[in-house]
Design an enzyme around this catalytic site. Structure first.
Site, PDB file in Angstrom:
ATOM      1  N   SER A 170       0.846  -1.189   0.000  1.00  0.00           N
ATOM      2  CA  SER A 170       0.000   0.000   0.000  1.00  0.00           C
ATOM      3  C   SER A 170       0.879   1.235   0.000  1.00  0.00           C
ATOM      4  O   SER A 170       1.828   1.339   0.794  1.00  0.00           O
ATOM      5  CB  SER A 170      -0.918   0.009   1.227  1.00  0.00           C
ATOM      6  OG  SER A 170      -1.730   1.158   1.239  1.00  0.00           O
ATOM      7  N   HIS A 202       2.199  12.237  -0.749  1.00  0.00           N
ATOM      8  CA  HIS A 202       1.778  13.638  -0.671  1.00  0.00           C
ATOM      9  C   HIS A 202       3.009  14.492  -0.970  1.00  0.00           C
ATOM     10  O   HIS A 202       4.069  14.310  -0.368  1.00  0.00           O
ATOM     11  CB  HIS A 202       1.219  13.959   0.712  1.00  0.00           C
ATOM     12  CG  HIS A 202       0.009  13.146   1.064  1.00  0.00           C
ATOM     13  ND1 HIS A 202      -1.210  13.357   0.491  1.00  0.00           N
ATOM     14  CD2 HIS A 202      -0.156  12.107   1.942  1.00  0.00           C
ATOM     15  CE1 HIS A 202      -2.088  12.502   0.985  1.00  0.00           C
ATOM     16  NE2 HIS A 202      -1.471  11.727   1.866  1.00  0.00           N
ATOM     17  N   HIS A 241      -2.048   7.274  -5.054  1.00  0.00           N
ATOM     18  CA  HIS A 241      -2.301   6.109  -4.207  1.00  0.00           C
ATOM     19  C   HIS A 241      -2.144   4.858  -5.057  1.00  0.00           C
ATOM     20  O   HIS A 241      -2.522   4.838  -6.228  1.00  0.00           O
ATOM     21  CB  HIS A 241      -3.722   6.167  -3.635  1.00  0.00           C
ATOM     22  CG  HIS A 241      -4.253   4.826  -3.197  1.00  0.00           C
ATOM     23  ND1 HIS A 241      -5.129   4.093  -3.979  1.00  0.00           N
ATOM     24  CD2 HIS A 241      -4.029   4.090  -2.089  1.00  0.00           C
ATOM     25  CE1 HIS A 241      -5.428   2.975  -3.350  1.00  0.00           C
ATOM     26  NE2 HIS A 241      -4.763   2.933  -2.215  1.00  0.00           N
ATOM     27  N   ASN A 254      -2.155   0.328  -4.488  1.00  0.00           N
ATOM     28  CA  ASN A 254      -2.035  -0.887  -3.678  1.00  0.00           C
ATOM     29  C   ASN A 254      -2.365  -2.100  -4.529  1.00  0.00           C
ATOM     30  O   ASN A 254      -3.134  -2.014  -5.490  1.00  0.00           O
ATOM     31  CB  ASN A 254      -2.930  -0.837  -2.429  1.00  0.00           C
ATOM     32  CG  ASN A 254      -4.386  -1.099  -2.754  1.00  0.00           C
ATOM     33  OD1 ASN A 254      -4.830  -2.234  -2.848  1.00  0.00           O
ATOM     34  ND2 ASN A 254      -5.140  -0.016  -2.950  1.00  0.00           N
ATOM     35  N   THR A 255      -1.761  -3.213  -4.206  1.00  0.00           N
ATOM     36  CA  THR A 255      -2.158  -4.509  -4.750  1.00  0.00           C
ATOM     37  C   THR A 255      -2.112  -5.506  -3.609  1.00  0.00           C
ATOM     38  O   THR A 255      -1.294  -5.394  -2.697  1.00  0.00           O
ATOM     39  CB  THR A 255      -1.235  -4.980  -5.893  1.00  0.00           C
ATOM     40  OG1 THR A 255       0.118  -5.048  -5.431  1.00  0.00           O
ATOM     41  CG2 THR A 255      -1.314  -4.051  -7.089  1.00  0.00           C
ATOM     42  N   ARG A 256      -2.972  -6.505  -3.668  1.00  0.00           N
ATOM     43  CA  ARG A 256      -3.079  -7.421  -2.530  1.00  0.00           C
ATOM     44  C   ARG A 256      -3.682  -8.760  -2.966  1.00  0.00           C
ATOM     45  O   ARG A 256      -4.343  -8.871  -3.994  1.00  0.00           O
ATOM     46  CB  ARG A 256      -3.966  -6.801  -1.444  1.00  0.00           C
ATOM     47  CG  ARG A 256      -5.367  -6.446  -1.936  1.00  0.00           C
ATOM     48  CD  ARG A 256      -6.143  -5.661  -0.899  1.00  0.00           C
ATOM     49  NE  ARG A 256      -7.459  -5.268  -1.378  1.00  0.00           N
ATOM     50  CZ  ARG A 256      -7.708  -4.183  -2.078  1.00  0.00           C
ATOM     51  NH1 ARG A 256      -6.719  -3.350  -2.379  1.00  0.00           N
ATOM     52  NH2 ARG A 256      -8.926  -3.893  -2.495  1.00  0.00           N
ATOM     53  N   HIS A 277      -3.370   7.400 -17.343  1.00  0.00           N
ATOM     54  CA  HIS A 277      -4.327   6.394 -17.806  1.00  0.00           C
ATOM     55  C   HIS A 277      -3.775   5.581 -18.984  1.00  0.00           C
ATOM     56  O   HIS A 277      -3.990   4.363 -19.045  1.00  0.00           O
ATOM     57  CB  HIS A 277      -5.647   7.070 -18.188  1.00  0.00           C
ATOM     58  CG  HIS A 277      -6.488   7.433 -17.013  1.00  0.00           C
ATOM     59  ND1 HIS A 277      -7.372   6.548 -16.437  1.00  0.00           N
ATOM     60  CD2 HIS A 277      -6.582   8.576 -16.287  1.00  0.00           C
ATOM     61  CE1 HIS A 277      -7.984   7.135 -15.413  1.00  0.00           C
ATOM     62  NE2 HIS A 277      -7.518   8.366 -15.304  1.00  0.00           N
ATOM     63  N   HIS A 296     -20.558  12.137   0.105  1.00  0.00           N
ATOM     64  CA  HIS A 296     -20.998  13.311   0.854  1.00  0.00           C
ATOM     65  C   HIS A 296     -20.452  14.614   0.271  1.00  0.00           C
ATOM     66  O   HIS A 296     -20.915  15.693   0.649  1.00  0.00           O
ATOM     67  CB  HIS A 296     -20.625  13.184   2.342  1.00  0.00           C
ATOM     68  CG  HIS A 296     -19.154  13.219   2.621  1.00  0.00           C
ATOM     69  ND1 HIS A 296     -18.381  12.084   2.673  1.00  0.00           N
ATOM     70  CD2 HIS A 296     -18.310  14.253   2.875  1.00  0.00           C
ATOM     71  CE1 HIS A 296     -17.128  12.420   2.947  1.00  0.00           C
ATOM     72  NE2 HIS A 296     -17.048  13.731   3.073  1.00  0.00           N
ATOM     73  N   GLY A 339      -6.640  -5.467  13.901  1.00  0.00           N
ATOM     74  CA  GLY A 339      -5.584  -5.247  14.877  1.00  0.00           C
ATOM     75  C   GLY A 339      -4.218  -4.978  14.302  1.00  0.00           C
ATOM     76  O   GLY A 339      -3.209  -5.116  15.002  1.00  0.00           O
TER      77      GLY A 339
END
Length: 314
Positions: free
Chosen positions: A136, A140, A150, A152-154, A184, A214, A297
């Protein structure tokens, strides 16, 4: 969203956003390959980012990553995995960037079991074991003209299902159409060998996932994203996941090199700080990875590494 449906070796139907009865007990070789790859990608990115710091002409000292090991323990105190948290603060180019890698395992708690069952993962109440590994990254930037990013791969495993997820998305506070186009196009070039349907589908998925309801707006200018991705062919899905990771540096580094020396004003910095507020709101309210990390956790500092060093709300 992806809607491909396939059959596994027992001719049991499954799809990547519904029930996936893909029996996966064991899977040790695949887990090892995935976790090793995520660590390799982490090392390549850390080296590239420190290279950007070294090549910058700023008077400040070149930034370096501070690397800290993370550990996770089960409720009974037994080992439950961990990883590396690598954070650079106050660099010439990067104001704050984190590149984390982890491999965690154990048993999911009741709330996490319920969440997995709601996503279509079978058998969680009977056998709540899990294993997850991934990388991850959030960057900034010092210069408001250089875009935040940003990635991430998982991979996630349970005894009854496995899947991949991840992607990368660009988050500029000052947008440049040519930067968006490059980001892109590079991703598309890496995805097209796996089938030309992948890029438009994963782009659409990113547009939907990184939307802030929102605020009635997107977090940035998009990218690619997938989750719960499982076609039943582990090697093919892993290769796709690897190419999502491989696309990141060529998609992003040229944009940093182009924008890091652009003159900027106090108004530009203010725009950046306000835009960072969007990032913080999204990660704390909506991001699935943040919620999972805190609920299981994992080291809170590592989970919240993505938050900007400074932000502003007006």
């Amino acid at each position: 969203m992806m809607t491909m449906v396939h059959k596994d070796k027992d001719n049991m139907l499954f799809n990547i956003r519904g029930n996936r009865p893909v029996m996966s007990d064991g899977f040790e070789a695949e887990k090892s390959k995935a976790s090793t790859w995520f660590r390799t990608l982490r090392d390549e990115i850390v080296t590239a980012f420190e290279g950007l710091e070294d090549s910058d002409k700023g008077e400040a000292a070149a930034g370096r990553f501070e690397v800290t090991g993370t550990k996770r323990t089960s409720d009974d105190g037994s080992d439950a995995g961990g990883g590396l948290m690598s954070v650079m603060r106050g660099g010439r180019v990067f104001e704050k960037v984190g590149v984390n890698v982890s491999t965690v395992y154990g048993q999911l708690g009741a709330s996490a079991q319920k969440a997995m069952a709601a996503r279509g993962v079978p058998g969680m109440e009977d056998d709540p074991r899990f294993w997850a590994s991934g990388i991850s990254l959030v960057a900034h930037m010092q210069n408001p003209h250089a875009p935040a990013v940003h990635m991430n791969t998982r991979m996630f495993w349970t005894p009854h299902a496995w899947w991949f997820g991840g992607g990368s998305d660009l988050n500029p506070c000052i947008e440049y159409d040519e930067d968006t186009a490059h980001f892109h196009a590079t991703q598309k070039a890496h995805l097209d060998p796996h089938g030309e349907a992948h890029y438009p589908e994963l782009k659409k998925w990113a547009d939907e996932y990184f939307y802030i309801p929102h605020r009635n707006r997107a977090r940035g200018v998009g990218g690619i994203f997938m989750d719960d991705y499982c076609t039943g062919d582990w090697e093919a899905d892993f290769l796709l996941t690897q190419d999502i990771g491989k696309a990141f540096l060529p998609a992003y580094v040229p944009l940093v090199e182009k924008r890091r020396d652009t003159p900027w004003s106090d108004a530009d910095k203010d725009t950046q700080l306000v835009h960072r507020g969007l990032y913080a709101e999204y990660n704390l309210v909506y991001d699935r990875g943040t919620k999972f990390g805190l609920a299981t956790g994992h080291d809170a500092n590592a989970v919240l590494m993505s938050l900007p060093p400074m932000a502003k709300w007006v």
